[in-house]
Write a protein that holds these residues in place. Structure first.
Motif, PDB file in Angstrom:
ATOM      1  N   GLU A  35      41.418  45.265  41.461  1.00 36.16           N
ATOM      2  CA  GLU A  35      40.036  45.409  42.209  1.00 36.16           C
ATOM      3  C   GLU A  35      39.094  44.322  42.570  1.00 36.16           C
ATOM      4  OE1 GLU A  35      38.747  48.690  39.536  1.00 36.16           O
ATOM      5  OE2 GLU A  35      39.567  50.264  40.941  1.00 36.16           O
ATOM      6  N   GLY A  36      39.110  43.144  41.282  1.00 38.64           N
ATOM      7  CA  GLY A  36      38.665  42.256  41.608  1.00 38.64           C
ATOM      8  C   GLY A  36      39.024  41.401  42.646  1.00 38.64           C
ATOM      9  N   SER A  37      40.464  41.333  42.601  1.00 41.26           N
ATOM     10  CA  SER A  37      41.060  40.428  43.793  1.00 41.26           C
ATOM     11  C   SER A  37      40.754  41.096  45.131  1.00 41.26           C
ATOM     12  CB  SER A  37      42.660  40.652  43.577  1.00 41.26           C
ATOM     13  OG  SER A  37      42.943  39.841  42.208  1.00 41.26           O
ATOM     14  N   ALA A  38      40.648  42.323  45.363  1.00 43.19           N
ATOM     15  CA  ALA A  38      40.501  42.963  46.450  1.00 43.19           C
ATOM     16  C   ALA A  38      39.058  42.546  47.070  1.00 43.19           C
ATOM     17  CB  ALA A  38      40.748  44.376  46.371  1.00 43.19           C
ATOM     18  N   ALA A  39      38.046  42.647  45.927  1.00 42.52           N
ATOM     19  CA  ALA A  39      36.665  42.546  46.104  1.00 42.52           C
ATOM     20  C   ALA A  39      36.597  40.887  46.780  1.00 42.52           C
ATOM     21  CB  ALA A  39      35.718  42.542  44.930  1.00 42.52           C
ATOM     22  N   LEU A  40      37.267  39.974  45.880  1.00 44.93           N
ATOM     23  CA  LEU A  40      37.326  38.703  46.315  1.00 44.93           C
ATOM     24  C   LEU A  40      37.739  38.413  47.756  1.00 44.93           C
ATOM     25  CD1 LEU A  40      36.906  35.679  45.501  1.00 44.93           C
ATOM     26  CD2 LEU A  40      39.131  35.678  44.457  1.00 44.93           C
ATOM     27  N   GLU A  41      38.822  38.859  48.068  1.00 51.65           N
ATOM     28  CA  GLU A  41      39.406  38.859  49.376  1.00 51.65           C
ATOM     29  C   GLU A  41      38.212  39.190  50.526  1.00 51.65           C
ATOM     30  OE1 GLU A  41      43.098  40.856  50.562  1.00 51.65           O
ATOM     31  OE2 GLU A  41      43.973  40.133  48.665  1.00 51.65           O
ATOM     32  N   LYS A  42      37.390  40.165  50.259  1.00 52.32           N
ATOM     33  CA  LYS A  42      36.566  40.765  50.918  1.00 52.32           C
ATOM     34  C   LYS A  42      35.240  39.870  50.794  1.00 52.32           C
ATOM     35  CE  LYS A  42      37.799  45.610  50.669  1.00 52.32           C
ATOM     36  NZ  LYS A  42      37.526  46.819  50.089  1.00 52.32           N
ATOM     37  N   LYS A  43      35.149  38.730  49.867  1.00 52.55           N
ATOM     38  CA  LYS A  43      34.055  38.043  49.930  1.00 52.55           C
ATOM     39  C   LYS A  43      32.933  38.896  49.362  1.00 52.55           C
ATOM     40  CE  LYS A  43      35.067  34.384  53.078  1.00 52.55           C
ATOM     41  NZ  LYS A  43      36.196  33.558  52.237  1.00 52.55           N
ATOM     42  N   ASP A  44      33.143  39.828  48.397  1.00 48.65           N
ATOM     43  CA  ASP A  44      32.240  40.628  47.619  1.00 48.65           C
ATOM     44  C   ASP A  44      32.417  40.268  46.614  1.00 48.65           C
ATOM     45  OD1 ASP A  44      30.720  42.742  46.440  1.00 48.65           O
ATOM     46  OD2 ASP A  44      32.068  44.312  46.920  1.00 48.65           O
ATOM     47  N   TYR A  45      31.346  39.232  46.395  1.00 49.18           N
ATOM     48  CA  TYR A  45      31.300  38.471  44.898  1.00 49.18           C
ATOM     49  C   TYR A  45      30.760  39.414  43.639  1.00 49.18           C
ATOM     50  CZ  TYR A  45      32.765  34.675  47.926  1.00 49.18           C
ATOM     51  OH  TYR A  45      33.447  33.740  48.938  1.00 49.18           O
ATOM     52  N   GLU A  46      29.670  39.939  44.117  1.00 43.92           N
ATOM     53  CA  GLU A  46      29.052  40.786  43.038  1.00 43.92           C
ATOM     54  C   GLU A  46      30.139  41.765  42.248  1.00 43.92           C
ATOM     55  OE1 GLU A  46      25.599  43.989  42.326  1.00 43.92           O
ATOM     56  OE2 GLU A  46      25.475  42.630  44.014  1.00 43.92           O
ATOM     57  N   ASN A  47      30.969  42.438  43.202  1.00 42.63           N
ATOM     58  CA  ASN A  47      32.088  43.424  42.514  1.00 42.63           C
ATOM     59  C   ASN A  47      33.079  42.604  41.937  1.00 42.63           C
ATOM     60  OD1 ASN A  47      30.964  46.095  42.860  1.00 42.63           O
ATOM     61  ND2 ASN A  47      31.236  45.809  45.142  1.00 42.63           N
ATOM     62  N   THR A  48      33.259  41.503  42.461  1.00 42.96           N
ATOM     63  CA  THR A  48      34.475  40.678  42.123  1.00 42.96           C
ATOM     64  C   THR A  48      34.051  40.286  40.804  1.00 42.96           C
ATOM     65  OG1 THR A  48      35.155  39.860  44.246  1.00 42.96           O
ATOM     66  CG2 THR A  48      35.604  38.262  42.279  1.00 42.96           C
ATOM     67  N   ASN A  49      32.978  39.843  40.517  1.00 43.31           N
ATOM     68  CA  ASN A  49      32.528  39.439  39.105  1.00 43.31           C
ATOM     69  C   ASN A  49      32.590  40.757  38.193  1.00 43.31           C
ATOM     70  OD1 ASN A  49      31.455  37.473  37.227  1.00 43.31           O
ATOM     71  ND2 ASN A  49      29.541  38.520  37.407  1.00 43.31           N
ATOM     72  N   THR A  50      31.999  41.955  38.542  1.00 42.91           N
ATOM     73  CA  THR A  50      32.014  42.942  37.788  1.00 42.91           C
ATOM     74  C   THR A  50      33.544  43.295  37.409  1.00 42.91           C
ATOM     75  OG1 THR A  50      29.863  43.778  38.801  1.00 42.91           O
ATOM     76  CG2 THR A  50      31.307  45.531  37.613  1.00 42.91           C
ATOM     77  N   PHE A  51      34.448  43.321  38.361  1.00 40.07           N
ATOM     78  CA  PHE A  51      35.735  43.877  37.959  1.00 40.07           C
ATOM     79  C   PHE A  51      36.618  42.893  36.864  1.00 40.07           C
ATOM     80  CE2 PHE A  51      35.591  46.490  41.925  1.00 40.07           C
ATOM     81  CZ  PHE A  51      35.511  47.574  41.509  1.00 40.07           C
ATOM     82  N   PHE A  52      36.362  41.564  37.195  1.00 41.49           N
ATOM     83  CA  PHE A  52      36.833  40.446  36.333  1.00 41.49           C
ATOM     84  C   PHE A  52      36.137  40.522  34.986  1.00 41.49           C
ATOM     85  CE2 PHE A  52      38.177  37.920  40.360  1.00 41.49           C
ATOM     86  CZ  PHE A  52      39.518  38.644  40.425  1.00 41.49           C
ATOM     87  N   GLN A  53      35.006  40.878  35.049  1.00 37.81           N
ATOM     88  CA  GLN A  53      34.432  40.866  33.442  1.00 37.81           C
ATOM     89  C   GLN A  53      34.871  42.098  32.845  1.00 37.81           C
ATOM     90  OE1 GLN A  53      30.120  40.583  34.173  1.00 37.81           O
ATOM     91  NE2 GLN A  53      30.117  38.452  34.170  1.00 37.81           N
ATOM     92  N   LYS A  54      35.198  43.184  33.674  1.00 37.30           N
ATOM     93  CA  LYS A  54      35.793  44.259  32.581  1.00 37.30           C
ATOM     94  C   LYS A  54      37.195  43.983  32.089  1.00 37.30           C
ATOM     95  CE  LYS A  54      33.123  47.945  35.142  1.00 37.30           C
ATOM     96  NZ  LYS A  54      33.319  49.232  36.053  1.00 37.30           N
ATOM     97  N   ALA A  55      37.881  43.221  33.152  1.00 38.99           N
ATOM     98  CA  ALA A  55      39.404  42.695  32.568  1.00 38.99           C
ATOM     99  C   ALA A  55      39.161  41.769  31.510  1.00 38.99           C
ATOM    100  CB  ALA A  55      39.926  42.103  33.853  1.00 38.99           C
ATOM    101  N   GLN A  56      37.967  41.050  31.534  1.00 37.09           N
ATOM    102  CA  GLN A  56      38.086  39.835  30.397  1.00 37.09           C
ATOM    103  C   GLN A  56      37.507  40.920  29.322  1.00 37.09           C
ATOM    104  OE1 GLN A  56      35.120  37.182  31.935  1.00 37.09           O
ATOM    105  NE2 GLN A  56      36.303  36.847  33.886  1.00 37.09           N
ATOM    106  N   ALA A  57      36.779  41.807  29.355  1.00 37.77           N
ATOM    107  CA  ALA A  57      36.417  42.529  28.214  1.00 37.77           C
ATOM    108  C   ALA A  57      37.587  43.278  27.429  1.00 37.77           C
ATOM    109  CB  ALA A  57      35.399  43.593  28.439  1.00 37.77           C
TER     110      ALA A  57
END
Length: 139
Positions: free
Chosen positions: A36-58
């Protein structure tokens, strides 16, 4: 809109799952958040990118925190978790899909190995149960 019945079912699955099944759920969740973070990154939706990657990091942080270092395998897993975590952080900061993919590949490999180990353990448990009950046939 969230389906209350689906949420209740999911909650029940988690509450009744074995520790092994919970670990598999966490691996699957981590992969889902990376995707989901990768898909958001492709769309340049950086807020959601960060949120999804932080969830994976957690989730990876939880894996690291719960490793029992009395076992040799934990000493092999820790560097993999650390590396995957670092790739996610760097990939997120630099918007670098290659680093994100590297982290995903590591988690996917660990997830697949875990699923295979669960399958093997179930098979062995079934054989032991069959032997204990005298149900097995050796021809």
């Amino acid at each position: 809109m969230v389906n209350p019945a689906a949420e209740a079912y999911k909650r029940q699955q988690i509450m009744t799952a074995t520790p092994e099944a919970l670990t598999l759920m966490l691996y699957n969740g981590c992969l889902k958040f990376i995707d989901e973070g990768s898909a958001a990154l492709e769309k340049k939706d950086y807020e959601n990118t960060n949120t999804f990657f932080q969830k994976a990091q957690a989730i990876i942080t939880e894996f690291r925190a719960t490793l029992n270092m009395d076992y040799e395998i934990s000493h092999q897993l820790m560097p993999l978790y650390n590396y995957a975590y670092d790739r996610l952080v760097e990939g997120n900061m630099k918007s670098d899909p290659a680093q994100i993919q590297e982290a995903r590949d590591i988690i996917q490999g660990l997830r697949d190995a875990w699923a295979q180990a669960m399958k093997k353990a179930r098979q062995e448990k079934g054989v032991q149960k069959g032997n204990a009950q005298g149900d097995s046939y050796v021809g």
